[in-house]
Design a protein around this motif. Sequence first.
Motif, PDB file in Angstrom:
ATOM      1  N   ALA A  96       1.143  -1.119   0.334  1.00 35.60           N
ATOM      2  CA  ALA A  96      -0.290  -0.246  -0.179  1.00 35.60           C
ATOM      3  C   ALA A  96       0.576   1.006   0.557  1.00 35.60           C
ATOM      4  N   THR A 100       1.101   4.387  -3.443  1.00 35.11           N
ATOM      5  CA  THR A 100       0.995   5.291  -2.843  1.00 35.11           C
ATOM      6  C   THR A 100       1.867   6.267  -3.454  1.00 35.11           C
ATOM      7  N   GLY A 105      -2.067   9.500  -2.432  1.00 37.26           N
ATOM      8  CA  GLY A 105      -3.035   9.272  -2.177  1.00 37.26           C
ATOM      9  C   GLY A 105      -4.595   9.210  -1.989  1.00 37.26           C
ATOM     10  N   MET A 108      -5.329   5.970  -3.998  1.00 40.02           N
ATOM     11  CA  MET A 108      -5.441   4.899  -2.534  1.00 40.02           C
ATOM     12  C   MET A 108      -6.481   4.820  -1.448  1.00 40.02           C
ATOM     13  N   PHE A 109      -6.776   6.418  -0.934  1.00 41.09           N
ATOM     14  CA  PHE A 109      -7.542   6.527   0.347  1.00 41.09           C
ATOM     15  C   PHE A 109      -8.518   6.085   0.007  1.00 41.09           C
ATOM     16  N   THR A 147      -4.940   1.639   5.299  1.00 42.92           N
ATOM     17  CA  THR A 147      -4.204   3.170   5.272  1.00 42.92           C
ATOM     18  C   THR A 147      -3.257   3.961   5.938  1.00 42.92           C
ATOM     19  N   VAL A 150      -0.621   4.452   3.127  1.00 40.65           N
ATOM     20  CA  VAL A 150      -1.324   5.394   2.386  1.00 40.65           C
ATOM     21  C   VAL A 150      -1.212   7.475   3.040  1.00 40.65           C
ATOM     22  N   GLY A 365       6.805   7.707   1.248  1.00 35.63           N
ATOM     23  CA  GLY A 365       5.540   5.914   1.637  1.00 35.63           C
ATOM     24  C   GLY A 365       5.849   4.664   1.762  1.00 35.63           C
TER      25      GLY A 365
END
Length: 437
Positions: A96, A100, A105, A108-109, A147, A150, A365
């Motif tokens: 993840a 990112t 983000g 991805m978020f 998350t 991220v 990241g």
Amino acid sequence: MTAPSPTVTPAPVSRGGPWVQLAIVTVGFAVNFWAWALISPLGPLFSPDRAKLGAAAYDKQLSFLPFSDGHPLTASQASLMVAVPVIVGSIGRIPAGALTDRFGGRVMFPLISAVTIIPVLVIGFWAQSSFAALLVAGVFLGLGGTTFAVGVPFVNGWFPPEKRGMAIGVFGAGMGGTAISALTTVNIFKAHGQSTPFVIVALALAVYAVVAWFVMRDAPGRIAPTTPLAERLLSTAKLPIAWQAGVLYTIGFGGYVAFSVFLPLYLKNAYTLSAADAANKMAGFVVIAVIMRPVGGTLADRLGSVPVLVTCFGVVAVCAAIASGEPPLRGFGTPVFLVMAAALGASSGATFALIAQVTEPARVGGVTGLVGAAGGLGGFVPPLVMAYIYSATRSYAIGMWLLAICAALTLVLTLTVIRRTTVAASVAASSPQEAFQ
């Protein structure tokens, strides 16, 4: 052959500055952590102890068991149930974080938030009828825990170096989503049915995913790497800060996660508290840790990461040693746990302030993913170890002493190896070509 250089991705027109972006991603982190921690408060409810609760309370608790065979879980099964989402959410942070770095983000978020809805609803409407099904669904519930990897690089890009510790600490306060779960899940489960808390969380995730898609924007001038994912992960893993911060976060955040998922069971077994009382006390532990996370990041910005980390791990070592004696909660037991929560929360904020200070922005990241995975895995092992120790000795003293020893060793690591890393990064920063080699 020369590897392709990173490209600068133009950001869309921002619909909010750094503080708006920090607010939206922090809310998203809290909602996803709320989902990630849904199973933990139910552990004591699914594994009642007849000898300690008494026949009447035991029979009443059995009425809430959704399993088709009508048998409560053992302490080991309950620990495994709450630990599975933790390990998946931890390992998942590695890809993840790297994804990112590549896609940002802003993509991805909302994506992870939307996908997490599926396991939440599966558990709410189907998986509770079988322990095996609950474990399988818990694997996918772990997505919510990714998350973190991220949000850190997303926030890092929006703030200057001298404010990143504070900003990442504020974002990290979103881990308070576990407190929301602790305070609400059991009560809603008992009062409104076994599906209701999961439906509420699914709706919250859906609303957030839509809002985030339209509000979130990656920082202007974000550098997107073009090298293959595996190559980037390998090169990131070779950075000294990756394993050094990983050790710090394994004890700091790992200790927090371990307590947040296992504290209800610990309090039930060690202090004979009810499931609701244990969940409420767990929430207090979480709230203190959440409040102290941005405090730790801010102090690290102002005083330096090393002094803050040394202080935090020293406090954890002392508190864990005291807790090994199971002091009465109505005496000094509660303050000991709350002070330890404060130190664990502050150490987590200071750890990512350290990463921001010594890591190239385009690699934050990837480093965050590796470090976040280490912290999450650090929270996976202790519940299982504590359950095993309790089953063998009917005491948690050994587990607490292990935490005290690990915190003391981490303090020594911080004073030696990590201090040298920060000094080297400070010196290298004066030479742009060598700053992040």
